[in-house]
Design a protein around this motif. Structure first.
Motif, PDB file in Angstrom:
ATOM      1  N   ALA A 188       8.713 -46.296 -31.039  1.00 52.76           N
ATOM      2  CA  ALA A 188       9.843 -47.125 -31.430  1.00 52.76           C
ATOM      3  C   ALA A 188      10.944 -46.248 -32.019  1.00 52.76           C
ATOM      4  CB  ALA A 188       9.396 -48.186 -32.439  1.00 52.76           C
ATOM      5  N   ASP A 189      12.176 -46.753 -31.955  1.00 49.23           N
ATOM      6  CA  ASP A 189      13.308 -45.972 -32.458  1.00 49.23           C
ATOM      7  C   ASP A 189      13.176 -45.663 -33.943  1.00 49.23           C
ATOM      8  OD1 ASP A 189      14.309 -46.033 -29.945  1.00 49.23           O
ATOM      9  OD2 ASP A 189      15.917 -47.469 -30.332  1.00 49.23           O
ATOM     10  N   GLU A 190      12.473 -46.508 -34.688  1.00 44.42           N
ATOM     11  CA  GLU A 190      12.311 -46.244 -36.125  1.00 44.42           C
ATOM     12  C   GLU A 190      11.554 -44.942 -36.350  1.00 44.42           C
ATOM     13  OE1 GLU A 190      11.637 -49.011 -34.637  1.00 44.42           O
ATOM     14  OE2 GLU A 190      13.140 -50.413 -35.410  1.00 44.42           O
ATOM     15  N   GLU A 191      10.523 -44.686 -35.533  1.00 39.38           N
ATOM     16  CA  GLU A 191       9.761 -43.443 -35.681  1.00 39.38           C
ATOM     17  C   GLU A 191      10.610 -42.226 -35.322  1.00 39.38           C
ATOM     18  OE1 GLU A 191       6.970 -43.401 -37.066  1.00 39.38           O
ATOM     19  OE2 GLU A 191       6.543 -45.553 -37.044  1.00 39.38           O
ATOM     20  N   LEU A 192      11.434 -42.357 -34.274  1.00 40.76           N
ATOM     21  CA  LEU A 192      12.295 -41.235 -33.903  1.00 40.76           C
ATOM     22  C   LEU A 192      13.373 -40.992 -34.956  1.00 40.76           C
ATOM     23  CD1 LEU A 192      12.728 -41.858 -30.065  1.00 40.76           C
ATOM     24  CD2 LEU A 192      11.225 -40.230 -31.208  1.00 40.76           C
ATOM     25  N   LEU A 193      13.871 -42.068 -35.581  1.00 39.81           N
ATOM     26  CA  LEU A 193      14.836 -41.894 -36.668  1.00 39.81           C
ATOM     27  C   LEU A 193      14.200 -41.147 -37.840  1.00 39.81           C
ATOM     28  CD1 LEU A 193      16.599 -45.392 -36.666  1.00 39.81           C
ATOM     29  CD2 LEU A 193      17.653 -43.194 -36.120  1.00 39.81           C
ATOM     30  N   ALA A 194      12.941 -41.489 -38.153  1.00 37.11           N
ATOM     31  CA  ALA A 194      12.246 -40.777 -39.228  1.00 37.11           C
ATOM     32  C   ALA A 194      12.039 -39.319 -38.859  1.00 37.11           C
ATOM     33  CB  ALA A 194      10.901 -41.457 -39.506  1.00 37.11           C
ATOM     34  N   LEU A 195      11.740 -39.047 -37.582  1.00 33.52           N
ATOM     35  CA  LEU A 195      11.562 -37.657 -37.144  1.00 33.52           C
ATOM     36  C   LEU A 195      12.869 -36.879 -37.262  1.00 33.52           C
ATOM     37  CD1 LEU A 195       9.705 -35.525 -35.812  1.00 33.52           C
ATOM     38  CD2 LEU A 195      10.496 -36.371 -33.600  1.00 33.52           C
ATOM     39  N   ALA A 196      13.977 -37.489 -36.811  1.00 33.87           N
ATOM     40  CA  ALA A 196      15.276 -36.810 -36.893  1.00 33.87           C
ATOM     41  C   ALA A 196      15.681 -36.561 -38.349  1.00 33.87           C
ATOM     42  CB  ALA A 196      16.334 -37.646 -36.171  1.00 33.87           C
ATOM     43  N   LYS A 197      15.430 -37.555 -39.199  1.00 34.43           N
ATOM     44  CA  LYS A 197      15.775 -37.391 -40.626  1.00 34.43           C
ATOM     45  C   LYS A 197      14.964 -36.272 -41.250  1.00 34.43           C
ATOM     46  CE  LYS A 197      16.143 -40.071 -44.893  1.00 34.43           C
ATOM     47  NZ  LYS A 197      15.942 -41.406 -45.521  1.00 34.43           N
ATOM     48  N   SER A 198      13.674 -36.219 -40.956  1.00 33.73           N
ATOM     49  CA  SER A 198      12.839 -35.147 -41.498  1.00 33.73           C
ATOM     50  C   SER A 198      13.281 -33.788 -40.978  1.00 33.73           C
ATOM     51  CB  SER A 198      11.374 -35.412 -41.131  1.00 33.73           C
ATOM     52  OG  SER A 198      10.547 -34.356 -41.564  1.00 33.73           O
ATOM     53  N   TYR A 199      13.686 -33.721 -39.707  1.00 40.50           N
ATOM     54  CA  TYR A 199      14.157 -32.450 -39.140  1.00 40.50           C
ATOM     55  C   TYR A 199      15.380 -31.943 -39.901  1.00 40.50           C
ATOM     56  CZ  TYR A 199      16.670 -29.349 -35.966  1.00 40.50           C
ATOM     57  OH  TYR A 199      17.360 -28.298 -35.446  1.00 40.50           O
ATOM     58  N   LEU A 200      16.361 -32.822 -40.122  1.00 41.57           N
ATOM     59  CA  LEU A 200      17.577 -32.393 -40.815  1.00 41.57           C
ATOM     60  C   LEU A 200      17.282 -31.962 -42.248  1.00 41.57           C
ATOM     61  CD1 LEU A 200      20.173 -35.038 -39.541  1.00 41.57           C
ATOM     62  CD2 LEU A 200      19.936 -32.658 -38.819  1.00 41.57           C
ATOM     63  N   GLN A 201      16.470 -32.738 -42.939  1.00 42.46           N
ATOM     64  CA  GLN A 201      16.159 -32.393 -44.324  1.00 42.46           C
ATOM     65  C   GLN A 201      15.461 -31.044 -44.405  1.00 42.46           C
ATOM     66  OE1 GLN A 201      13.845 -35.740 -45.652  1.00 42.46           O
ATOM     67  NE2 GLN A 201      15.647 -37.041 -46.014  1.00 42.46           N
ATOM     68  N   TRP A 202      14.520 -30.785 -43.520  1.00 43.64           N
ATOM     69  CA  TRP A 202      13.770 -29.534 -43.576  1.00 43.64           C
ATOM     70  C   TRP A 202      14.623 -28.345 -43.133  1.00 43.64           C
ATOM     71  CZ3 TRP A 202       9.610 -29.503 -46.286  1.00 43.64           C
ATOM     72  CH2 TRP A 202       8.769 -28.405 -46.270  1.00 43.64           C
ATOM     73  N   GLN A 203      15.505 -28.524 -42.152  1.00 42.83           N
ATOM     74  CA  GLN A 203      16.363 -27.432 -41.730  1.00 42.83           C
ATOM     75  C   GLN A 203      17.400 -27.084 -42.793  1.00 42.83           C
ATOM     76  OE1 GLN A 203      15.011 -25.742 -39.553  1.00 42.83           O
ATOM     77  NE2 GLN A 203      16.060 -26.022 -37.581  1.00 42.83           N
ATOM     78  N   HIS A 204      17.920 -28.096 -43.498  1.00 41.07           N
ATOM     79  CA  HIS A 204      18.827 -27.803 -44.607  1.00 41.07           C
ATOM     80  C   HIS A 204      18.123 -26.972 -45.676  1.00 41.07           C
ATOM     81  CE1 HIS A 204      22.506 -29.944 -43.613  1.00 41.07           C
ATOM     82  NE2 HIS A 204      21.781 -30.980 -43.181  1.00 41.07           N
ATOM     83  N   LYS A 205      16.839 -27.218 -45.862  1.00 43.07           N
ATOM     84  CA  LYS A 205      16.075 -26.494 -46.877  1.00 43.07           C
ATOM     85  C   LYS A 205      15.756 -25.077 -46.413  1.00 43.07           C
ATOM     86  CE  LYS A 205      11.760 -26.787 -49.514  1.00 43.07           C
ATOM     87  NZ  LYS A 205      10.527 -27.590 -49.757  1.00 43.07           N
TER      88      LYS A 205
END
Length: 900
Positions: free
Chosen positions: A96-113
């Motif tokens: 579902a799109d909700e899971e992909l949104l969570a994946l994209a959000k986690s990717y951005l947060q971790w790459q910023h770190k």
């Protein structure tokens, strides 16, 4: 009708409302079911007919009167899983799109770190809803096979960053989707340690897809990305087993990475493809994985076998069954070692009635599986409109409805040739069969009757449709068959516009096949389509068909009805005898059982004969549908012509409905040593094509066309169509010979049909003597000249000089040489003039008249106009006009005659 046939008195409005509340018929607007107070006009058109009304009432009556089967406490019954459509193949592995949104959000947060310097420069996007939505859309596009947007990677290439890709996967749909997030976090961290940056455009994943198959969409798309140049230089996976569970696929991935000089790293297990011992590690991983999978399969198979013997639920229960909580003797819930309540299979009262209805319609009412599926879709039975013919047949052949539950009937095996998992049937001795009489709610006799009728239907049905019939590659693929060996004709050459169709047996001279030649697809389609459009799909053919059909319908409506009560009563009596003998045979010894069996078979044969006669009577007594409307059927004809212009598979199916199977034979061509003329033979059935159109588009005449299609009211006539390329000299030769005998000259024939004199002479010689011209290039002499022909270049000037200025051929030739520097012959000038007046010359030649080729005058056009003006005024004599114009009196008299 007896109660066993589920007949009852007509339903009241209250009963109709209560039947809708059962849920087996949807009462939502537009779902096809009845609502309280719903009138006949609100029903779909198919349900307005008397036949469908009868079955709808029977269906509703059955739901109200059928007794609840089984002795299970309904409080322990768990609801059946809601039906849902199968996911599209392109979305396999996407959550579902909700899971992909969570994946994209986690990717951005971790790459910023991990990359604070890139974050400060704004090279990593901020975590906003718009950005996340765009990232999800990009991931789905790439997952479905879309290409990577390389322009977005140029920013990182300018910063001289080493780019890498990431692939993540988990197998079971019961697993936590956050597993992908954890895997991506590990790969991003490992990539940072090794100095690689993983952009979002190079992140691929598969949700809830087994690693035992290599056809995962995300995995396949990522492997295609490995072949691209200057996109990525390494691949990061959480652990090497995430890529696949098959050791052969591991070696393929490693070889592909090495071939394109791309590194491969495991984030958790420390795997490094660049290491000298990487091949040894792959071998060890493969051995351990194979042992793990083998042991796991053995454990799962052992556990499933034990669960099957204990009546536990394995997979989704068949229609009519559901899960029920298991209780012990004291009434307490039975729980497993983890404290989860144990479920067993039980009869579900609501959908079991629907299964009973399907068996009753198939066995008692002799409805086909297709008709049952169509009816269930119309009423949205069980809130589902995806009933199919194959699904109904699976229900009718499922032994679970008579209490026999079979496990380990099939298995999946990997085929190395096709590289796909194929379902294989296990030997009968490996089947695990459990009999549970309390779960049988379909009588054994009815189930066996349905089973044998299904078997007879398969035996009578045509052979399995070929690939060309399922998805045709040409308009006549799957329709052409060899008249010598009955084999389907197939493409023997499929190169673009040079496609050739032939019989494989005849091409290799096997099985004595006489169809040894091939034929161009263009010639076949041109000849057959021309015959269809000019002969079959015409208004005259439709008018003749409608007239004959209406006469047949009128004669059928005048036939007296036959009484079938005697046959019904006799069938019921004999069926009662069979039931009695079956009950007696249950407690008898073997010798007596054999006698009962012979007697039951004899009575059953009598019942079958009576049922056959009853079917004929019902077919005779069937209500005659209304007559066909000629203007309406002509509208269908327009739809048929449009259908032939659709995509090839759609048009091929429509052509097959019109022509049926077309048999092809060959005959030698007189005067030729090679090649042969093909003859196509078929029986065109225009009613079948019109019925298809009417049924697909819900036209008002669909019932009548269906009735005519099933009735033997006419026998289509066999037609023959020669399949050969008719050259220009073959078409025009007889016509040229006839016109020549009527007095036409060769030059007139050439001008009339717009060709050179030599070409017209060759065609005329063929028409008179049968001598074949030596031509190439589709019947025209081979020419080395290029560019526009000279007679077309000078055509406008020749017409102006000849018609307006009345110049002769010699003067036109001189004018062209002087003013346009074009030197041509007199014949070229005549051909240019004839090309501009081709229609007038052609009409004159066809009437046997001498064509008008224009007139030339030595005096100027202005002088002629002055003479005619003076003649019209009538004030001067001929001599005075001649003296004033400077011409002779004979010229004036000639103009006077022309004016008259």
């Amino acid at each position: 009708m007896t109660n066993n046939d589920f007949g009852a008195k007509p339903l009241t409005q209250l009963e109709l409302a209560s039947s809708a509340s059962t849920g087996l018929i949807s009462s939502k607007p537009g779902s096809g079911g009845h609502q309280q107070g719903q009138n006949r006009d609100n029903l779909p058109r198919e349900l307005r007919s008397k036949t469908w009304q009868v079955y709808l009432v029977l269906l509703l009556t059955f739901f109200l009167l059928a007794a609840t089967v089984g002795h299970n406490d309904t409080a322990d019954l768990l609801p059946r899983a809601k039906r849902r459509r199968r996911r599209a193949q392109k979305d396999r592995g996407l959550p579902a799109d909700e899971e992909l949104l969570a994946l994209a959000k986690s990717y951005l947060q971790w790459q910023h770190k991990l990359w604070p310097e890139l974050s400060r420069k704004g090279k990593i996007s901020k975590c906003t809803s718009a950005i996340l939505t765009e990232m999800v859309a990009d991931l789905k596009h790439r997952h479905r096979g879309g290409s990577v947007n390389v322009t977005t990677l140029e920013v990182f290439h300018k910063l001289k960053l080493k780019l890498a890709g990431s692939y993540c996967r988990f197998s079971c749909d019961r697993s936590d989707p956050t597993s992908i997030i954890d895997q991506l976090t590990n790969t991003l961290t490992k990539a940072k340690e090794r100095g690689y940056f993983i952009p979002w455009e190079l992140v691929y994943c598969d949700y809830a897809v087994s690693g035992l198959t290599a056809s995962r969409l995300g995995y396949t798309s990522y492997k295609n990305l490995l072949s691209a140049k200057d996109v990525l230089s390494a691949t990061f996976i959480d652990d090497f087993t995430r890529a696949s569970r098959e050791e052969l696929e591991w070696w393929k991935l490693a070889a592909l990475s090495k071939f394109h000089r791309k590194s491969l790293y495991g984030a958790s297990d420390g795997f490094d493809l660049d290491d000298a011992n990487s091949e040894v590690m792959i071998t060890v991983y493969g051995l351990l994985s194979r042992l793990f999978i083998k042991q796991l399969r053995q454990k799962v198979k052992r556990g499933m076998g034990g669960a099957h013997r204990r009546r536990h639920v394995l997979g989704r229960p068949p229609l009519g069954f559901t899960r029920s909580r298991l209780r012990d003797e004291s009434g307490h819930l039975v729980r497993d070692s983890q404290g989860t309540p144990v479920n067993v299979i039980a009869i579900e009262p609501r959908t079991s009635k629907l299964v009973r209805l399907i068996f009753w319609l198939f066995v008692k009412k002799l409805k086909s599986a297709y008709e049952i599926a169509q009816f269930l879709n119309l009423v949205s039975a069980d809130d589902w409109n995806g009933w199919t013919e194959s699904g109904i047949k699976k229900i009718l052949s499922n032994h679970a409805y008579r209490g026999l539950f079979i496990w380990n009937k099939t298995r999946k095996e990997y085929n190395p040739e096709t590289e796909r998992d194929e379902v294989m049937r296990n030997p009968h001795k490996e089947w695990v069969i459990q009999r549970h009489r309390d779960l049988a709610f379909i009588p054994k006799q009815r189930f066996l009757a349905a089973y044998w009728r299904l078997k007879q239907t398969r035996r009578k049905s045509p052979t399995k449709r070929s690939r060309n019939q399922l998805s045709a590659s040409t308009l006549f693929s799957g329709t052409l068959f060899c008249a010598s060996c009955d084999q389907e004709l197939k493409l023997i050459r499929s190169a673009g516009k040079y496609q050739q169709i032939a019989c494989m047996n005849g091409s290799f001279r096997v099985h004595g096949c006489q169809l040894t030649t091939s034929k161009s697809v263009r010639i076949i389609e041109k000849c057959l389509l021309k015959y269809m459009l000019d002969v079959l799909l015409t208004e005259e053919a439709v008018e003749t068909l409608v007239s004959r059909a209406n006469k047949y319908l009128a004669s059928q409506s005048l036939k007296p009805r036959q009484n079938d009560k005697r046959f019904k009563k006799s069938i019921e009596e004999k069926q009662a005898k069979i039931d009695k003998l079956v009950r007696l045979s249950e407690d008898a010894d073997d010798d007596l059982c054999q006698g009962y069996k012979r007697r039951i078979l004899a009575i059953q044969n009598e019942v079958n004969q009576l049922k056959e006669k009853l079917r004929e009577i019902r077919k005779h007594n069937a209500s005659v549908p209304p007559l066909l409307d000629t203007p309406q059927v002509k509208e269908y004809l327009k739809e048929a012509r449009v259908l032939l212009n659709q995509d090839i598979p759609v048009a091929a199916a429509a052509i097959r409905a019109l022509t049926g199977n077309i048999t092809i034979s060959q005959e030698p061509i007189p005067g030729r040593k090679t090649g042969a003329r093909w003859i196509a033979k078929f029986r065109p059935d225009l009613v079948s094509l019109l019925r298809r159109l009417a049924r697909d588009q819900n036209y008002p005449d669909s019932i009548t066309l269906e009735y005519l299609s099933n009735a033997n009211w006419t026998i289509p006539e066999m037609v023959e169509v020669p399949l050969e390329h008719i050259t220009q000299y073959q078409k025009l030769g007889p016509k040229f010979a006839e016109l020549f005998r009527q007095g036409a000259r060769v030059q007139e024939l050439a001008d009339s049909f717009g060709m050179p004199w030599k070409q017209a002479k060759e065609i005329l010689d063929f028409g008179l003597t049968g001598k074949l011209p030596r031509w190439t290039n589709n019947g025209r002499p081979e020419s080395k000249k290029r560019g526009q022909a000279k007679h077309l270049v000078i055509q406008d000037d020749v017409v102006r000089l000849r018609d307006e200025e009345l110049r002769s051929i010699l003067k036109i030739k001189s004018w062209l040489l002087k003013n346009r520097d074009i030197e041509v012959s007199e014949s070229t000038i005549r051909r240019a003039y004839a090309e501009a007046h081709k229609d007038e010359i052609h009409n004159a030649v066809m009437k046997g008249e001498t064509p008008n080729r224009g007139r030339s005058r030595r005096i100027s056009r202005e002088t002629i106009q002055m003479i005619r003006k003076l003649l019209v005024e009538g004030k001067l004599t001929a001599r005075e006009i001649a003296r004033k114009a400077g011409v002779s009196s004979q010229t004036v008299e000639r103009e006077r005659k022309l004016l008259k």
